[in-house]
Design an enzyme around this catalytic site. Sequence first.
Site, PDB file in Angstrom:
ATOM      1  N   GLU A 184     -24.772  24.422  15.048  1.00  0.00           N
ATOM      2  CA  GLU A 184     -25.812  23.568  15.643  1.00  0.00           C
ATOM      3  C   GLU A 184     -27.076  24.402  15.823  1.00  0.00           C
ATOM      4  O   GLU A 184     -27.029  25.632  15.837  1.00  0.00           O
ATOM      5  CB  GLU A 184     -25.355  23.035  17.002  1.00  0.00           C
ATOM      6  CG  GLU A 184     -24.172  22.085  16.935  1.00  0.00           C
ATOM      7  CD  GLU A 184     -24.494  20.777  16.234  1.00  0.00           C
ATOM      8  OE1 GLU A 184     -25.686  20.415  16.142  1.00  0.00           O
ATOM      9  OE2 GLU A 184     -23.556  20.126  15.754  1.00  0.00           O
ATOM     10  N   TYR A 213     -35.951  11.222  -0.513  1.00  0.00           N
ATOM     11  CA  TYR A 213     -35.079  11.156   0.655  1.00  0.00           C
ATOM     12  C   TYR A 213     -35.745  11.928   1.799  1.00  0.00           C
ATOM     13  O   TYR A 213     -36.214  13.057   1.595  1.00  0.00           O
ATOM     14  CB  TYR A 213     -33.704  11.769   0.347  1.00  0.00           C
ATOM     15  CG  TYR A 213     -32.794  11.652   1.541  1.00  0.00           C
ATOM     16  CD1 TYR A 213     -32.145  10.451   1.814  1.00  0.00           C
ATOM     17  CD2 TYR A 213     -32.641  12.709   2.428  1.00  0.00           C
ATOM     18  CE1 TYR A 213     -31.354  10.315   2.947  1.00  0.00           C
ATOM     19  CE2 TYR A 213     -31.852  12.587   3.564  1.00  0.00           C
ATOM     20  CZ  TYR A 213     -31.209  11.383   3.809  1.00  0.00           C
ATOM     21  OH  TYR A 213     -30.444  11.240   4.943  1.00  0.00           O
ATOM     22  N   GLU A 253     -27.152  19.835   5.764  1.00  0.00           N
ATOM     23  CA  GLU A 253     -26.677  18.985   4.668  1.00  0.00           C
ATOM     24  C   GLU A 253     -27.639  17.844   4.376  1.00  0.00           C
ATOM     25  O   GLU A 253     -27.542  17.231   3.309  1.00  0.00           O
ATOM     26  CB  GLU A 253     -25.274  18.446   4.985  1.00  0.00           C
ATOM     27  CG  GLU A 253     -25.184  17.235   5.925  1.00  0.00           C
ATOM     28  CD  GLU A 253     -25.586  17.526   7.362  1.00  0.00           C
ATOM     29  OE1 GLU A 253     -25.535  18.704   7.762  1.00  0.00           O
ATOM     30  OE2 GLU A 253     -25.956  16.574   8.091  1.00  0.00           O
ATOM     31  N   LYS A 254     -28.584  17.594   5.270  1.00  0.00           N
ATOM     32  CA  LYS A 254     -29.592  16.559   4.984  1.00  0.00           C
ATOM     33  C   LYS A 254     -30.374  16.922   3.726  1.00  0.00           C
ATOM     34  O   LYS A 254     -30.750  16.053   2.945  1.00  0.00           O
ATOM     35  CB  LYS A 254     -30.528  16.396   6.182  1.00  0.00           C
ATOM     36  CG  LYS A 254     -29.799  15.855   7.391  1.00  0.00           C
ATOM     37  CD  LYS A 254     -30.615  15.970   8.651  1.00  0.00           C
ATOM     38  CE  LYS A 254     -29.832  15.476   9.850  1.00  0.00           C
ATOM     39  NZ  LYS A 254     -28.647  16.327  10.143  1.00  0.00           N
TER      40      LYS A 254
END
Length: 247
Positions: free
Chosen positions: A24, A127, A141-142
């Site tokens: 995180e 995206y 991972e975005k």
Amino acid sequence: GAEGLPPGAPPRPPRQRWVWMNFESPSHSPGLRGLGGLFNWTMSYRRDSDVFVPYGYLYVPPAPRPFVLPRKTRLVAWVISNWNEEHARVRYYRQLQEHLPIDVYGARGMALAEGGLVETVSAYKFYLAFENSQHTDYITEKLWRNAFSASAVPVVLGPRRANYERFIPPDSFIHVDDFPSPRLLATYLKFLDKNKPNYRRYFAWRKKYEVHVTSFWDEHFCKVCEAVRAAGNQIKTVRNLASWFES
Ligand SMILES: *[C@@H]1O[C@H](CO)[C@@H](O)[C@H](O)[C@H]1NC(C)=O
């Protein structure tokens, strides 16, 4: 927190290493202040971790496969599950969507077909790879899965452009900071939509590189095993965990 760790007695075996593992960002990692001097190594997405495990990376394959751009029938997609009006990404989205249609998937938007994120996004030209918070090397991972694996051009909001360029080619992505306003970014995306050669330039790097999306947690465990073997009898303690991770 420190109170959750095994008690001090019996003492830890002298050659045992404690590894602080976290994926995180600092904004979502409370309670680090009490952890100074406890751990031997760090393991995270930060490149200067003792054990560096990014969310993904590019590599040069021994025998590159020709890249085929999927058929693009839509413009901009965004998948978001944790919608928070305070986040920079939601504020930016609100301004951008005044100038450009954006298809939103996730908790507040359209439902994604189960397991079909990459396939859904692959029909889009762009995206929005917007991170939940902005920190050094915090690129998730975005970017790697949602955008790169889906062969959509990432529009990134995260750390600065120079930070992305440590990991990916400058012409593989669009950074929101490249434009003075969301309106001008929208203008540029609409321009690319109508100019195929310009759009295709965002895929030139694919002649050389392929995308690897890191799999949790098997790759992490392998990486830390390799690091243990390589370290031998070296002794180390992480004294300033919080100030390092938050920098
Ligand atoms: C790990 O850290 C502890 C706490 O500072 C220290 O006593 C120990 O020597 C370290 N061990 C290794 C293998 O680095």
